[in-house]
Design a protein around this motif. Structure first.
Motif, short mmCIF file in Angstrom:
data_model
loop_
_atom_site.label_atom_id
_atom_site.label_comp_id
_atom_site.label_asym_id
_atom_site.label_seq_id
_atom_site.Cartn_x
_atom_site.Cartn_y
_atom_site.Cartn_z
N ASN A 172 0.82 -1.20 0.00
CA ASN A 172 0.00 0.00 0.00
C ASN A 172 0.86 1.26 0.00
O ASN A 172 2.04 1.22 0.36
CB ASN A 172 -0.91 0.02 1.24
N HIS A 179 -12.69 -1.67 2.39
CA HIS A 179 -13.27 -2.31 1.20
C HIS A 179 -14.29 -1.39 0.51
O HIS A 179 -14.36 -1.34 -0.73
CB HIS A 179 -13.94 -3.62 1.61
N ASN A 197 -12.44 1.35 -1.36
CA ASN A 197 -11.85 0.73 -2.54
C ASN A 197 -12.88 0.68 -3.67
O ASN A 197 -12.59 1.01 -4.83
CB ASN A 197 -11.38 -0.69 -2.24
N LYS A 198 -14.08 0.27 -3.32
CA LYS A 198 -15.16 0.11 -4.30
C LYS A 198 -15.57 1.47 -4.90
O LYS A 198 -15.88 1.57 -6.09
CB LYS A 198 -16.36 -0.56 -3.63
N GLY A 239 -13.66 4.08 -5.26
CA GLY A 239 -12.61 4.63 -6.10
C GLY A 239 -12.08 5.99 -5.67
O GLY A 239 -11.72 6.80 -6.53
N ASP A 277 -9.29 8.55 -3.55
CA ASP A 277 -7.82 8.60 -3.59
C ASP A 277 -7.16 8.60 -2.22
O ASP A 277 -6.04 8.13 -2.07
CB ASP A 277 -7.38 9.85 -4.37
N GLU A 297 -5.47 -4.77 0.98
CA GLU A 297 -5.15 -3.90 -0.15
C GLU A 297 -5.99 -2.64 -0.07
O GLU A 297 -7.21 -2.67 0.09
CB GLU A 297 -5.43 -4.61 -1.47
N MET A 298 -5.31 -1.49 -0.20
CA MET A 298 -6.00 -0.20 -0.21
C MET A 298 -5.66 0.50 -1.51
O MET A 298 -4.50 0.84 -1.75
CB MET A 298 -5.56 0.65 0.98
N ARG A 299 -6.67 0.73 -2.32
CA ARG A 299 -6.44 1.42 -3.58
C ARG A 299 -6.55 2.94 -3.39
O ARG A 299 -6.87 3.67 -4.33
CB ARG A 299 -7.43 0.90 -4.64
N PHE A 300 -6.30 3.36 -2.19
CA PHE A 300 -6.26 4.76 -1.81
C PHE A 300 -5.12 4.93 -0.81
O PHE A 300 -4.59 3.94 -0.29
CB PHE A 300 -7.59 5.20 -1.18
N GLN A 301 -4.74 6.18 -0.54
CA GLN A 301 -3.74 6.41 0.50
C GLN A 301 -4.44 6.58 1.85
O GLN A 301 -5.37 7.37 1.98
CB GLN A 301 -2.91 7.66 0.20
#
Length: 420
Positions: A5, A235, A238-239, A241, A243, A282-286
């Protein structure tokens, strides 16, 4: 095995050791939150949150500097070397009037890693909003204004608890009243997404899409501080989207929700849970963590040693509007107090100086300056060094000392403040 991450973001307002005398700190190492307008409601944030500091403290309730004078104050203080952050209830207030006046402003400093590297949020202006203005019919015009004004990020406060299906529990049970709901935040995110899509459709081949980064701020208290709840947020966002997701600690401004304020033991567990999530989910953001969680348990995060030890009252102050008072007048100059300087930028205590307007009685030239109360600052620093205030975020202890909030069960002995 740990996941890869982005580094965790933290607040940064200096790292000068507490043992350095205040008089030796240069103005360019001092950050000022200039509270230009504290009026909540229809024309600003569109809300009246029961835990809002602008609602619960009389000294900042419904106050403002004159709209045309704010930029002059900001420029005057910056000319003296201070880092000045214009602060208002909502960046989109008054149909974007503040954006037009101040351009791409940031509301604070966000850094990452041991070398204090600025996060991507700091690359352009950061528009702070409840989200309510972007539900209005003119939301496209407001987004256009933010884009042409140089804003790269929109930061939205989020209030909602999620069920096991990652749906917002929207049954009226959310304990903090007057807030912008999580379901409404989802609609704002959809509107920003549609705005991005239309911008891309209009781009020529040699142009890049002008997308906003989206930051989300989530308040954590006893209503949503379990590891399960925090993992659901990971989660969920993440969904969606976004940042950045920045968690902050619930503070019981006004003493309305003592049942939501976490104990120090609970804060310690939140730190452990956030670290676990960062290493395992998992983090699709900071991920960002506010300094208002304090220092109890902060070692789990692996931050640089100064993080959590708030520099308010030394390198960070708020300048708040007050009734104007003529301090002195001579043949050459009139000195007028127009604001107070306070330490904590959320509870507006202690009082540590005044904001002064100086008017030349000959040519009406106007300048602005901060007059710090060095004795009060030194006394406040001594309390932190001696352990009178033991937590790195002293706001709770200071408020409890002054009878402003209820106490909650907590460990009695906290680590003494760092001197570095």
């Amino acid at each position: 095995m740990s996941v890869a991450n982005a580094p965790i973001a933290y607040d940064f307002h200096g790292d000068t050791p507490f043992t350095v005398p205040f008089q030796d700190i240069k103005s360019d190492d001092i950050h000022i939150y200039l509270d230009l307008d504290t009026k909540v409601g229809k024309n600003t944030c569109g809300q009246k949150c029961t835990h809002c500091w602008f609602v619960n403290y009389e000294k900042v309730y419904n106050k403002s500097f004159a709209m045309e004078e704010g930029p002059l104050i900001k420029a005057g203080l910056e000319a003296e070397g201070f880092h000045v952050y214009p602060r208002y209830v909502d960046s989109f207030a008054y149909d974007g009037a503040f954006m037009r006046l101040y351009g791409p402003a940031n509301n604070r400093e966000f850094r990452q890693e041991s070398d204090h590297k600025p996060t991507e949020t700091m690359e352009k202006g950061d528009a702070w909003t409840s989200g309510r203005p972007l539900l209005a019919d003119n939301h496209v015009e407001l987004l256009d204004l933010a884009r042409v004004s140089g804003y790269g990020t929109i930061s939205i406060t989020y209030h909602g608890v999620l069920d096991e299906n990652l749906a917002v529990i929207d049954d009226g049970s959310y304990p903090i009243k007057g807030v912008f709901s999580g379901a409404n935040t989802e609609e704002v995110l959809r509107r920003i997404g549609r705005y991005h899509d239309k911008r891309r459709d209009r781009m020529r081949g040699d142009e890049l899409p002008a997308a906003f980064r989206v930051n989300i701020g989530v308040t954590i208290g006893r209503h949503n501080n379990s590891r399960t709840s925090l993992e659901r947020y990971a989660h969920y966002f993440n969904k969606l989207g976004v940042d950045t997701v920045r968690f902050n600690n619930f503070a019981d401004h006004g003493g309305r929700h003592p049942e939501l304020q976490m104990s120090y033991d609970e804060i310690e567990q939140v730190y452990r849970d956030l670290k676990w999530l960062h290493e395992n989910v998992e983090m699709r953001f900071q991920l960002g963590v506010s300094e208002d969680f304090g220092t109890f348990g902060i070692k789990a995060m692996g931050f640089p040693s100064h993080v959590g030890w708030c520099r308010a009252g030394r390198q960070l102050f708020a300048a708040i509007p007050t009734d104007e008072v003529v301090l002195a007048e001579s043949d050459d100059e009139r000195r007028e107090k127009i604001g107070d300087i306070v330490g904590c930028v959320n509870t507006f205590e202690p009082h540590l100086g005044i904001l002064v307007r100086k008017v030349s009685t000959r040519d009406q030239d106007v300048t602005y300056s901060l007059e710090f109360d060095h004795e009060a600052i030194d006394e406040f620093t001594a309390k932190r060094l001696s352990g009178v205030y033991q937590d790195g975020c002293f706001a709770r202890e200071l408020s409890q000392e002054r009878g402003l909030v209820s106490r909650v069960p907590e460990r009695r002995q906290l680590p003494l403040v760092r001197t570095s």
